[in-house]
Write a protein that holds these residues in place. Structure first.
Motif, PDB file in Angstrom:
ATOM      1  N   LEU A  94       7.524 -18.045 -28.389  1.00  0.00           N
ATOM      2  CA  LEU A  94       7.142 -17.907 -26.969  1.00  0.00           C
ATOM      3  C   LEU A  94       6.302 -16.484 -26.809  1.00  0.00           C
ATOM      4  O   LEU A  94       5.424 -16.487 -25.901  1.00  0.00           O
ATOM      5  CB  LEU A  94       8.337 -17.615 -26.155  1.00  0.00           C
ATOM      6  N   TYR A  95       6.856 -15.483 -27.260  1.00  0.00           N
ATOM      7  CA  TYR A  95       5.969 -14.492 -27.029  1.00  0.00           C
ATOM      8  C   TYR A  95       4.842 -14.236 -27.687  1.00  0.00           C
ATOM      9  O   TYR A  95       3.626 -13.523 -27.202  1.00  0.00           O
ATOM     10  CB  TYR A  95       7.033 -12.943 -27.649  1.00  0.00           C
ATOM     11  N   GLN A  96       4.638 -14.861 -28.846  1.00  0.00           N
ATOM     12  CA  GLN A  96       3.128 -14.867 -29.413  1.00  0.00           C
ATOM     13  C   GLN A  96       2.368 -15.824 -28.327  1.00  0.00           C
ATOM     14  O   GLN A  96       0.800 -15.559 -28.323  1.00  0.00           O
ATOM     15  CB  GLN A  96       3.171 -15.572 -31.029  1.00  0.00           C
ATOM     16  N   VAL A 122      11.454  -4.850 -22.852  1.00  0.00           N
ATOM     17  CA  VAL A 122      11.504  -4.217 -23.924  1.00  0.00           C
ATOM     18  C   VAL A 122      11.763  -4.906 -25.249  1.00  0.00           C
ATOM     19  O   VAL A 122      11.068  -4.911 -26.160  1.00  0.00           O
ATOM     20  CB  VAL A 122      12.460  -3.062 -23.890  1.00  0.00           C
ATOM     21  N   GLY A 123      12.392  -5.792 -24.930  1.00  0.00           N
ATOM     22  CA  GLY A 123      12.759  -6.542 -25.989  1.00  0.00           C
ATOM     23  C   GLY A 123      11.919  -7.557 -26.475  1.00  0.00           C
ATOM     24  O   GLY A 123      11.561  -8.013 -27.542  1.00  0.00           O
ATOM     25  N   ALA A 124      10.864  -8.059 -25.210  1.00  0.00           N
ATOM     26  CA  ALA A 124       9.629  -8.691 -25.761  1.00  0.00           C
ATOM     27  C   ALA A 124       8.834  -7.989 -26.479  1.00  0.00           C
ATOM     28  O   ALA A 124       8.087  -8.444 -27.497  1.00  0.00           O
ATOM     29  CB  ALA A 124       8.828  -9.224 -24.282  1.00  0.00           C
ATOM     30  N   ILE A 125       8.549  -6.747 -26.038  1.00  0.00           N
ATOM     31  CA  ILE A 125       7.675  -5.819 -26.889  1.00  0.00           C
ATOM     32  C   ILE A 125       8.042  -5.383 -28.307  1.00  0.00           C
ATOM     33  O   ILE A 125       7.416  -5.608 -29.157  1.00  0.00           O
ATOM     34  CB  ILE A 125       7.492  -4.546 -26.207  1.00  0.00           C
ATOM     35  N   LYS A 126       9.446  -5.456 -28.493  1.00  0.00           N
ATOM     36  CA  LYS A 126      10.031  -5.060 -29.636  1.00  0.00           C
ATOM     37  C   LYS A 126      10.287  -6.273 -30.599  1.00  0.00           C
ATOM     38  O   LYS A 126      10.673  -6.126 -31.736  1.00  0.00           O
ATOM     39  CB  LYS A 126      11.476  -4.394 -29.591  1.00  0.00           C
ATOM     40  N   LYS A 127      10.058  -7.378 -30.105  1.00  0.00           N
ATOM     41  CA  LYS A 127      10.085  -8.779 -30.599  1.00  0.00           C
ATOM     42  C   LYS A 127      11.587  -9.170 -31.119  1.00  0.00           C
ATOM     43  O   LYS A 127      11.902  -9.386 -32.306  1.00  0.00           O
ATOM     44  CB  LYS A 127       9.379  -8.910 -31.819  1.00  0.00           C
TER      45      LYS A 127
END
Length: 479
Positions: A185-187, A251-256
């Motif tokens: 998802l985040y990629q 923050v969770g998205a940035i930190k994966k």
């Protein structure tokens, strides 16, 4: 049994595809039948076709099971998002975001402001319909009071709404595109920034230039916005601390960090904030996480004097979320997987792909074919999600052959399907936007600057792949 399986001819495969498109177009576009029913119908049609060429039901089921096995984590994410939205709602997190958005509306730059406000709200809530149906309605009302262009205002609202619908980790279409393509998802979101950031800048400049001759309206013209703000502050205790659950997600998205863990942690944080700050029953807080939030849970609702329009807008904004709100997308996804399994087992897609693959010998042609096929499918079916799973079955071999990472497919599908879905008058999104904002689809379509420019940018990046890897990811390049 396998020895009896015959390969369909090209003409036969094309005929099946035409029949399927016809069923989609008539069933969804004209008869407005439920998507699930149409998917089941085309699944049965494909199964009979597969049976004629020697396959059987077990082959379809085996294919279905293999697809569902890979999609289970994504289904859990969808359920977690439903819980999250409900918890954010009752804690006051989403109402606070809406309040902040309403406070920055400047009638002197209404078009640009409308775009930026709906960008923020749709990104944090993950819904184009919710942001267009609440703040969008208020913005169109302001534009009407100021006697300025409603089509341009609606175009700005829809542009901002689809920005979040395309890039928010809470958006069902963003999640479904990643699920269908088999991408993280985040990629997938990060890869879409290549086309979205330039399009965002273009839309900002465009709406600023379109509205540079507007003048600020009187206080009376802002009555719609004022009533919405008064209702939100009267129903919730809103303070900056309520932004903490949203901050945790990003923050969770940035930190994966693991997506499900982040979503559950943010939901738990929101529950704690609801207990501390909001005057609601703990039983209602728990019920919200499962069944969704209802404005009737707020004891101050009956004491707050609201006119009919404001009350309707507040209910549209607040009454949603909960784990069960994601049951319908999951059911649609299951039906789509079943259809994708049936048409893949039928052999029709492999025959068509065998002919098409001879022409898809470059990355550019593969990505462009994905985009334009997505647009054709959403025009025929009226639903972007359906096209995602068909596209995956059609072009997956071509992407693997060229070692293209699946985030490229996800971006192409979003650019070709999601962003254009609201621009066709007969699609569900097109009808919703036109009815909700009171502006005909063909009137606002030329002014949906973000959607149109993002589609053009996606084409340009596909063409750029001939000369550079910038904006195009390959398997070896993904970390």
């Amino acid at each position: 049994m396998d020895a009896l399986i015959r390969k369909p001819s090209f003409a036969s495969a094309i005929t099946l595809l035409i029949v399927i498109f016809f069923i989609f177009a008539v069933g969804i576009g004209f008869l407005n039948y439920p998507v699930e029913f149409i998917l089941i119908t085309v699944t049965v049609t494909s199964c009979f076709y597969a049976k004629y060429y020697g396959n059987n039901w077990k082959n379809v089921v085996d294919m279905f099971v293999s697809k569902i096995k890979d999609a289970v984590p994504a289904m859990l994410i969808l359920l977690a998002i439903g819980i999250l939205i409900g918890c954010w709602m009752i804690s006051g997190t989403i109402p606070l975001m809406v309040l902040y958005g309403l406070e920055v509306i400047n009638p002197a730059y209404l078009y640009l402001t409308a775009f930026l406000v709906t960008v923020c709200i749709s990104t944090f809530t993950g819904t184009s319909w919710g942001s267009a149906g609440t703040i969008g309605v208020a913005l169109v009302a302001v534009a009407s009071a100021m006697d300025i262009s409603l089509p341009i205002t609606a175009g700005a609202v829809i542009s901002g709404a689809y920005f979040g619908d395309k890039l928010s980790p809470l958006s069902d279409t963003t999640n479904m595109a990643a699920i269908a393509a088999g991408a993280d998802l985040y990629q997938s979101i990060r890869n879409m920034l290549y086309t979205s950031v330039p399009s965002f800048i273009f839309a900002c400049v465009g709406f600023y230039l379109l509205g540079n001759d507007l003048h600020a309206g009187s206080v009376g013209q802002l009555e719609t916005i004022a009533k919405m703000k008064m209702a939100l502050t009267g129903l919730f205790w809103l303070n900056p601390l309520l932004m903490a659950p949203a901050l945790l997600v990003f923050v969770g998205a940035i930190k994966k960090w693991d997506t499900i863990i982040v979503l559950v942690a943010s939901s738990a944080f929101a529950i704690a904030l609801a207990v501390i700050f909001q005057d609601v029953l703990f039983a209602d807080i728990i019920n919200t996480s499962i069944n969704g939030f209802k404005s009737s849970m707020l004891p101050g609702l009956n004491d707050l004097a609201m006119d009919e329009t404001t009350s309707k807008n507040i209910n549209i904004l607040l009454n949603r979320g909960g784990m069960y709100s994601m049951v319908n997308p999951i059911v649609v996804m299951l039906c789509a997987f079943m259809f994708a399994s049936a048409i893949e087992v039928s052999g029709a897609l492999s025959v068509l792909l065998g002919s098409l693959a001879k022409k898809l010998h470059t990355v550019t042609r593969t990505v462009l074919a994905t985009m334009f096929t997505s647009s054709l499918l959403v025009a025929c079916t009226g639903n972007a999600v359906i096209s995602f799973f068909i596209i995956k079955s059609m072009y997956d071999p071509s992407y693997k052959e060229k070692k293209l990472h699946m985030v490229n497919m996800s971006r192409a599908m979003e650019s070709g399907a999601t962003l254009l879905e609201g621009l066709f008058p007969w699609t569900i999104s097109g009808m919703f936007m036109a009815k909700t904002l009171g502006v005909a689809t063909l009137d606002y379509a030329p002014f949906v600057l973000f959607n149109l420019s993002c589609f053009v940018m996606a084409i340009l990046f596909a063409l750029l792949a001939k000369f550079s890897n910038f904006g195009t990811r390959y398997e070896e390049a993904v970390t």
